[in-house]
Enzyme design. Structure first.
Site, PDB file in Angstrom:
ATOM      1  N   PRO A  83      49.170  51.655  74.650  1.00 53.76           N
ATOM      2  CA  PRO A  83      49.474  50.537  75.765  1.00 53.76           C
ATOM      3  C   PRO A  83      47.892  49.855  75.889  1.00 53.76           C
ATOM      4  O   PRO A  83      46.877  50.626  76.146  1.00 53.76           O
ATOM      5  CB  PRO A  83      49.815  51.468  76.809  1.00 53.76           C
ATOM      6  N   CYS A  84      47.829  48.596  76.268  1.00 58.04           N
ATOM      7  CA  CYS A  84      46.830  47.856  76.496  1.00 58.04           C
ATOM      8  C   CYS A  84      46.503  47.489  77.840  1.00 58.04           C
ATOM      9  O   CYS A  84      45.778  46.590  78.090  1.00 58.04           O
ATOM     10  CB  CYS A  84      46.739  46.694  75.530  1.00 58.04           C
ATOM     11  N   GLN A  85      47.569  47.583  78.622  1.00 55.08           N
ATOM     12  CA  GLN A  85      47.656  47.167  79.846  1.00 55.08           C
ATOM     13  C   GLN A  85      46.207  47.400  80.663  1.00 55.08           C
ATOM     14  O   GLN A  85      45.785  46.276  81.439  1.00 55.08           O
ATOM     15  CB  GLN A  85      48.854  47.693  80.789  1.00 55.08           C
ATOM     16  N   LEU A  87      43.398  47.837  79.364  1.00 56.75           N
ATOM     17  CA  LEU A  87      42.055  47.196  78.741  1.00 56.75           C
ATOM     18  C   LEU A  87      42.123  45.519  78.598  1.00 56.75           C
ATOM     19  O   LEU A  87      41.039  45.102  78.509  1.00 56.75           O
ATOM     20  CB  LEU A  87      42.157  47.630  77.255  1.00 56.75           C
TER      21      LEU A  87
END
Length: 363
Positions: A83-85, A87
């Site tokens: 998950p990139c939320q 970053l």
């Protein structure tokens, strides 16, 4: 896999495990190069149903926090786009300590557990994908932590203080390379979407990461699965202009984030620029929004209109087979909302294919 899955000319005994699997882009790309998708971890209902449709024999393990890598079937390759939320440059930037992006460490744990249980034999390769914001979050220390997690050794910060868009490090016999791939430059034809993502390859058994990630290679060409009308590209439109009575279609995607920010700042020139130009790529597809564009025939701007991309068009912008997200494994219809979200969270297929082609080649 079901009968309408694309066939490949490769034959390997390689097996793949896909963490944070989404709609199965890594399994799809792997299968095209003779690699068998063996198991996956995903908690979203619609993506799980979609991948079960195309990979009915692939095991699903659900919540990554509850997986013991030492007790799962060993695989040669583990892929994960964590998950990139936390970053992303458009998020709150909590970094790897954020509640979602910290799941990265569970993937590392699973890899270590499997390697420990198999005396270091499996997996041989790990592939990680994430947003460009991973380079800069937490004062650029997050990417340092990523490299150290794979190599299990201390990695110094670059002297410039900025992480390069491509590079390699080595520690404790682990070869790690990373590279930024932009979807708009990949595929045949290339994808008309600006989508820049970090791809990292870790080789636990040699020095093959560089060959996997940096070697120039030709990719196979795979047909779409249906023949619905496509958004016409400028080049294609000019070639078929006779059929449209020399009316040349013009497509201009909106840059909605820029549009909102320039409107807020009352930046007139920036606001006008957010409407895009004829040859501009589509902005990055996001899980939380739907892209819109303007369309008209050259010389007839006043007769043009504005509309949003359909889920089918979003699939094309990602390089997915047409209709990939339309139905679940029980032939249930997937809602447009779920399709937009799943596609926005997905990985561009040609970029994943390039890496899987390299793995099939070197292993």
């Amino acid at each position: 896999m079901i009968d309408d899955m694309p066939k490949n000319n490769y034959s390997t005994n390689l097996k793949l495990g896909s963490l944070f699997d989404g709609i199965g882009v890594f399994p799809l790309s792997a299968s095209r190069y003779g690699i068998t998708p063996t198991w996956a971890s995903e908690i979203e209902k619609a993506p799980v149903s979609i991948t079960k449709r195309y990979f009915p024999t692939m095991l699903h393990f659900g919540d990554i926090t509850k997986i013991d890598g030492g007790k799962k079937p060993p695989v040669h390759i583990i892929t994960f786009g964590s998950p990139c939320q936390n970053l992303s440059n458009i998020g709150k930037r909590e970094g790897l300590t954020g509640s979602q992006s910290s799941l990265f460490y569970h993937a590392i744990r699973i890899i270590e557990e499997m390697r420990c249980a198999t005396n270091g034999a499996y997996p041989a390769i790990a592939v990680w994908e994430n947003v460009m914001g991973a380079f800069s979050s937490n004062n650029r220390l997050d990417f340092k932590a990523v490299l150290e997690s794979f190599t299990n050794t201390e990695i110094p910060m670059p002297t410039s203080g900025v992480w390069a868009k491509a590079g390699m490090v080595r520690g404790n016999e682990v070869d790690v390379c990373w590279r930024v791939l932009d979807a708009r430059y990949w595929g045949k034809p290339t994808l008309p979407q600006r989508r820049r993502r970090i791809f990292l390859v870790a080789d636990f058994g040699g020095k093959r990461a560089r060959e996997i990630l940096f070697k120039t290679r030709e990719l196979q060409s795979f047909p779409a699965s249906c023949g619905e009308d496509r958004l016409p590209s400028t080049a294609a439109s000019r070639r078929s202009s006779e059929k449209t009575r020399r009316k040349i279609p013009v497509i201009r995607p909106f840059q909605k984030r820029r549009m909102r920010s320039t409107a807020k700042d009352k930046n007139k020139s920036g606001f006008i620029g957010s409407f895009g130009r004829t040859n501009d790529p589509f902005p990055t597809l996001l899980a939380g929004s739907v892209n819109i564009f303007s369309f008209w025939y050259e010389g007839n701007e006043k007769e043009g209109y504005i509309r949003q991309l359909t889920p089918l068009e979003c699939e094309r912008l990602m390089g997915l087979p047409e209709g990939w997200t339309a139905l679940g494994h029980k032939d249930e219809v997937i809602s447009d909302y779920a399709r937009y979200k799943a596609i926005g969270n997905a990985i561009a297929v040609p970029c994943a294919e390039y890496i899987m082609a390299g793995i099939a080649e070197v292993l």
